[in-house]
Design an enzyme around this catalytic site. Structure first.
Site, PDB file in Angstrom:
ATOM      1  CD  GLU A   1      -1.422   4.284   4.004  1.00  0.00           C
ATOM      2  OE1 GLU A   1      -2.294   5.100   4.103  1.00  0.00           O
ATOM      3  OE2 GLU A   1      -1.305   3.423   2.617  1.00  0.00           O
TER       4      GLU A   1
ATOM      5  CB  CYS B   1      -7.144   0.488   4.410  1.00  0.00           C
ATOM      6  SG  CYS B   1      -5.277  -0.458   4.584  1.00  0.00           S
TER       7      CYS B   1
ATOM      8  CG  HIS C   1      -2.139  -1.351   1.708  1.00  0.00           C
ATOM      9  ND1 HIS C   1      -2.967  -1.364   1.820  1.00  0.00           N
ATOM     10  CD2 HIS C   1      -2.165  -2.593   0.138  1.00  0.00           C
ATOM     11  CE1 HIS C   1      -3.805  -1.772   1.623  1.00  0.00           C
ATOM     12  NE2 HIS C   1      -3.299  -2.552   0.934  1.00  0.00           N
TER      13      HIS C   1
END
Length: 151
Positions: A59, A84, A57
Site C-alpha cells: 500500500e 496491517c 508495504h
C-alpha cells in the site's frame, strides 16, 4: 493501461505486483491506487526484502507511486491483503473513498477499525490472493513475522 472501474480488474493490478514481489524474493503483497473513473494512479509491492525497507508495504509503495494528489477522499486503494495497522493508519489519515481487499483470511489487520469508522471496504475473498499469502506464511514464517513487526 485502459481504465477499469471493475473491482476484480483493479485487484488484478495489485495481484500482478504481488507476483512480481514474490518472484523478486520478497513478500507477495501488492497494492494499487485508482481514480474513481478507473485510471491507475500508482501501483506497488512490499519491498522489505528488495529494498531493506520495513516501511515499504504494498500500500505504501503504491501511495508513493501515485504521488501528490489534491485529495485522496475520492480515490480507491486496492490491496491483495487486508491492510496491517501501519497501512490502516495511512488509509485512515488520507480518508480513501474505498478499500478493495483480496485476502482477509490470512490477516485481518485494521479492517474492523476501518469499517467501524465508516470506510467502504470491499472484500473480494480472492482464492488466488488467499492461496498465495497462505503459502508464503507457511514457508517463510520468519520473514512474514518480520514484515508484521513480530520478528
Amino acid at each position: 493501461m485502459k481504465p477499469t472501474s471493475d473491482a476484480n480488474g483493479m485487484l488484478a493490478v495489485a495481484l500482478e505486483q504481488a507476483r512480481i514481489g514474490l518472484a523478486e524474493g520478497g513478500i507477495p503483497v501488492g497494492g494499487a491506487i485508482f481514480h474513481p473513473d478507473g485510471t491507475l494512479l500508482g501501483a506497488g509491492r512490499n519491498r522489505l526484502v528488495q529494498n531493506g525497507d520495513p516501511s515499504m508495504h504494498g500500500e505504501t509503495d503504491a501511495f508513493r507511486a501515485a504521488g501528490r494528489q489534491p485529495s485522496y477522499r475520492d480515490l480507491i486503494l486496492v490491496t491483495t491483503l487486508a491492510p496491517c495497522w501501519y497501512c490502516t493508519g495511512l488509509i485512515y489519515q488520507f480518508r480513501f473513498k474505498q478499500v478493495i481487499v483480496g485476502d482477509s483470511v490470512n490477516a485481518q489487520g485494521g479492517l474492523a477499525f476501518l469499517r467501524e469508522n465508516g470506510f467502504n471496504i470491499v472484500d473480494l475473498a480472492s482464492p488466488e490472493c488467499i492461496a498465495m499469502l497462505g503459502e508464503f506464511q507457511r514457508t517463510n514464517p520468519h520473514l512474514w513475522n518480520e514484515c508484521v513487526g513480530e520478528g
